[in-house]
Design an enzyme around this catalytic site. Sequence first.
Site, short mmCIF file in Angstrom:
data_model
loop_
_atom_site.label_atom_id
_atom_site.label_comp_id
_atom_site.label_asym_id
_atom_site.label_seq_id
_atom_site.Cartn_x
_atom_site.Cartn_y
_atom_site.Cartn_z
N THR A 192 0.82 -1.21 0.00
CA THR A 192 0.00 0.00 0.00
C THR A 192 0.85 1.26 0.00
O THR A 192 0.37 2.33 -0.39
CB THR A 192 -0.97 0.01 1.20
OG1 THR A 192 -0.23 0.04 2.43
CG2 THR A 192 -1.87 -1.21 1.17
N LEU A 237 -2.39 5.00 0.74
CA LEU A 237 -3.83 4.74 0.71
C LEU A 237 -4.02 3.23 0.81
O LEU A 237 -3.92 2.51 -0.19
CB LEU A 237 -4.43 5.30 -0.58
CG LEU A 237 -5.95 5.33 -0.67
CD1 LEU A 237 -6.56 6.18 0.43
CD2 LEU A 237 -6.38 5.85 -2.03
N HIS A 238 -4.35 2.74 1.99
CA HIS A 238 -4.26 1.32 2.26
C HIS A 238 -5.43 0.51 1.69
O HIS A 238 -5.26 -0.33 0.80
CB HIS A 238 -4.19 1.08 3.78
CG HIS A 238 -3.08 1.78 4.46
ND1 HIS A 238 -1.75 1.51 4.21
CD2 HIS A 238 -3.08 2.78 5.39
CE1 HIS A 238 -0.99 2.28 4.97
NE2 HIS A 238 -1.77 3.06 5.69
N ASP A 239 -6.62 0.70 2.25
CA ASP A 239 -7.73 -0.23 2.01
C ASP A 239 -8.20 -0.30 0.56
O ASP A 239 -8.60 -1.38 0.10
CB ASP A 239 -8.90 0.11 2.92
CG ASP A 239 -8.61 -0.20 4.38
OD1 ASP A 239 -7.67 -0.96 4.65
OD2 ASP A 239 -9.32 0.33 5.25
#
Length: 309
Positions: A192, A237-239
Amino acid sequence: MTAKPTIIDCDPGTDDAIALFLALSSPELDVRLVTVAGGNVGLDRTTANARAVVGLTGRAVPIVAGANRSLLADFRAETAVHGDDGIGGVVLPEGPPLAPGIAADAIREELRRAAPGSVTVIGLGPVTNLALAFATEPALLDRVAEIVLMSGAWTEGNITPAAEFNAWNDPEALAMLLNLGARVAIATLDLTAQAFVTPALIEAMARREGGACWRAALAIFRALPTSKRFGHRGFPLHDPCAIAWAIDPGLFGAKSAHCAMDLASGPSRGRTVIDRWERLKLPANVTLMETLDAGRFFAMLEDRVASLP
């Protein structure tokens, strides 16, 4: 194209909100259920945020509340990143009411209705709800095409030196999922970090016109603090990376690996011990996302979310 029946378990959370916008704007995914845990903030706020985000899209997707603590302890919130309300102080209209029931039950009910090998299950927070669902009815794994998680790291963590936030908040639940024998794909912090948002990128995206969802997404981007880990140049921006895998795995380079959890009580608790080079000679239990085509990822994110109402 046949859309994938999809269950999303989340803890909104700023990046969860962007992930939900992406999922609900993507024709590849037929999102049939959103379940919510505490995590980034408490369950009262994560459920309110999930309701608001889903409501803003206009999609009629049931939202069911679940765990407000891990299997063994309380969750730890991360208000320094997400704000006290979980979405950086961005004000959204109140969404539809929660559907009745408990998340783990709702997950099982949705899977029972599904065809064998058909459902994509996406976990964007501590996976307590998913672990409870599958631990109590493991036969339902035959309805699952893939479990996709945003969790873990093969280098350093972001909540402790060893552990990533989601994995650390319920490592026992994650260990249960990894040991089920299911097909699991995992987006770690190392992946990510390649979905890196800078102030210049936000301003470039802001030139794109869109509806209320796009304006909310931009407001969330602007509310997020820059990351100390990355010299305050921006933030990862992970998810949405987990959602992007479910939409188009071709955006990623990936390999098979073995992942185990450190469940000890010391400073390494919650670490995902990921063997990328077969040093342990153990069978692979995850598909590990290693590289991301960030240009195509952000172009897709912008196009999809800007198309929402």
